[in-house]
Enzyme design. Structure first.
Site, PDB file in Angstrom:
ATOM      1  N   ASP A   7      -7.995   9.218  -5.219  1.00 59.45           N
ATOM      2  CA  ASP A   7      -8.214   9.710  -3.870  1.00 59.45           C
ATOM      3  C   ASP A   7      -9.702  10.025  -3.734  1.00 59.45           C
ATOM      4  O   ASP A   7     -10.425  10.142  -4.726  1.00 59.45           O
ATOM      5  CB  ASP A   7      -7.363  10.967  -3.654  1.00 59.45           C
ATOM      6  CG  ASP A   7      -7.508  11.535  -2.257  1.00 59.45           C
ATOM      7  OD1 ASP A   7      -7.640  10.755  -1.308  1.00 59.45           O
ATOM      8  OD2 ASP A   7      -7.494  12.773  -2.127  1.00 59.45           O
ATOM      9  N   GLU A   9     -11.370  12.339  -0.770  1.00 61.02           N
ATOM     10  CA  GLU A   9     -11.671  13.694  -0.313  1.00 61.02           C
ATOM     11  C   GLU A   9     -10.913  14.729  -1.152  1.00 61.02           C
ATOM     12  O   GLU A   9      -9.725  14.601  -1.379  1.00 61.02           O
ATOM     13  CB  GLU A   9     -11.298  13.848   1.161  1.00 61.02           C
ATOM     14  CG  GLU A   9     -12.149  12.985   2.082  1.00 61.02           C
ATOM     15  CD  GLU A   9     -11.733  13.127   3.529  1.00 61.02           C
ATOM     16  OE1 GLU A   9     -11.911  14.223   4.092  1.00 61.02           O
ATOM     17  OE2 GLU A   9     -11.222  12.136   4.098  1.00 61.02           O
ATOM     18  N   GLU A  15     -13.875  17.733   1.689  1.00 61.68           N
ATOM     19  CA  GLU A  15     -12.988  17.350   2.786  1.00 61.68           C
ATOM     20  C   GLU A  15     -13.817  17.219   4.071  1.00 61.68           C
ATOM     21  O   GLU A  15     -14.409  18.191   4.556  1.00 61.68           O
ATOM     22  CB  GLU A  15     -11.896  18.397   2.980  1.00 61.68           C
ATOM     23  CG  GLU A  15     -10.905  18.474   1.824  1.00 61.68           C
ATOM     24  CD  GLU A  15      -9.848  17.374   1.885  1.00 61.68           C
ATOM     25  OE1 GLU A  15      -9.837  16.611   2.876  1.00 61.68           O
ATOM     26  OE2 GLU A  15      -9.046  17.284   0.942  1.00 61.68           O
ATOM     27  N   ASP A  91      -7.241   7.815   2.733  1.00 60.31           N
ATOM     28  CA  ASP A  91      -6.803   7.779   4.124  1.00 60.31           C
ATOM     29  C   ASP A  91      -7.921   8.189   5.076  1.00 60.31           C
ATOM     30  O   ASP A  91      -7.668   8.559   6.217  1.00 60.31           O
ATOM     31  CB  ASP A  91      -5.577   8.673   4.323  1.00 60.31           C
ATOM     32  CG  ASP A  91      -4.316   7.996   3.813  1.00 60.31           C
ATOM     33  OD1 ASP A  91      -4.238   6.759   3.876  1.00 60.31           O
ATOM     34  OD2 ASP A  91      -3.407   8.708   3.325  1.00 60.31           O
ATOM     35  N   LYS A 133      -1.535   3.510  -0.341  1.00 59.81           N
ATOM     36  CA  LYS A 133      -1.779   3.952  -1.709  1.00 59.81           C
ATOM     37  C   LYS A 133      -0.663   3.482  -2.644  1.00 59.81           C
ATOM     38  O   LYS A 133      -0.926   2.925  -3.719  1.00 59.81           O
ATOM     39  CB  LYS A 133      -1.945   5.476  -1.749  1.00 59.81           C
ATOM     40  CG  LYS A 133      -3.170   5.960  -0.983  1.00 59.81           C
ATOM     41  CD  LYS A 133      -3.403   7.445  -1.137  1.00 59.81           C
ATOM     42  CE  LYS A 133      -4.628   7.897  -0.365  1.00 59.81           C
ATOM     43  NZ  LYS A 133      -5.008   9.284  -0.630  1.00 59.81           N
ATOM     44  N   ASP A 152      -4.938  14.830  -4.815  1.00 60.09           N
ATOM     45  CA  ASP A 152      -4.778  16.280  -4.672  1.00 60.09           C
ATOM     46  C   ASP A 152      -3.830  16.707  -3.569  1.00 60.09           C
ATOM     47  O   ASP A 152      -3.571  17.898  -3.412  1.00 60.09           O
ATOM     48  CB  ASP A 152      -6.151  16.931  -4.426  1.00 60.09           C
ATOM     49  CG  ASP A 152      -6.727  16.561  -3.058  1.00 60.09           C
ATOM     50  OD1 ASP A 152      -6.460  15.443  -2.581  1.00 60.09           O
ATOM     51  OD2 ASP A 152      -7.430  17.401  -2.470  1.00 60.09           O
TER      52      ASP A 152
END
Length: 201
Positions: A7, A9, A15, A91, A133, A152
């Site tokens: 991932d 962020e 973020e 995303d 994903k 996360d």
């Protein structure tokens, strides 16, 4: 033959929506996939706020330009790509991520696109593929890769569950407690050690 999917962020960069919420003084935009598992519901919520506030893509990009990768992220990525293949599955959107990819050394990124109208407002968003994903991990497995994944948030769970080996990186206590069988790393050294143990098998 291994490949790592990460991932973006919260794992390698701050973020983006939280950073923009703080810079713009709009606390409602602090809501992320850590809080809302339904990604479409979350994005519709965000787009509604942007529309009502008259916020343009350039306003968000101005904040993104000030962001830096998380401390240690660049060194971690240099180590990781010296050991194996690595793909970032996110995303986020091309229009957000591009300057941050430069700061990370241009790793390969699979993400989505925003729909921008003629006035520069964010009109909509377009997924590259639904549940990308999980589907990307499954495609790599079909190509005979052993997939190692880290993330996360709730939108990472299908990726983590589909991988041959998975590690949660600094998840919320709630997310970790709901998935107690997935190991947790709280810093890059722990993440590196966890990856090394699996790759040595």
């Amino acid at each position: 033959m291994n490949i790592v999917t990460l991932d973006l962020e919260g794992v390698l960069i701050p973020e983006i929506w939280i950073a923009f919420a703080e810079a713009s003084g709009i606390p409602e935009l602090r809501r992320t996939t850590r809080d809302e598992p339904d990604y479409d519901k979350l994005m519709r919520y965000r787009l509604d706020i942007l529309s009502k506030r008259g916020i343009k893509l350039s306003d968000i990009q101005d904040v993104i330009a000030t962001l830096e990768p998380l401390e240690g992220a660049c060194d971690f990525m240099k180590w990781l790509t010296s050991q194996t293949r690595a793909i970032i599955l996110s995303d986020t959107f091309e229009e957000f991520a591009r300057p941050l990819m430069a700061k990370l050394g241009y790793p390969t990124l699979f993400c989505h696109d925003l729909v921008i109208d003629e006035q520069g407002f964010v009109a909509d968003y377009k997924l590259r593929i639904d549940d990308q994903k999980r589907k990307t991990v499954e495609a790599f497995k079909a190509l005979n890769f052993k997939v190692i994944s880290t993330g996360d948030s709730y939108n990472d769970l299908s990726m983590l569950r589909s991988a041959n080996y998975a590690v949660m990186y600094r998840p919320t206590q709630k997310f970790a407690s709901e998935n107690p069988d997935i190991p947790v790393a709280v810093n890059y050294e722990e993440l590196k050690a966890s990856f090394e143990r699996y790759m040595a098998l």
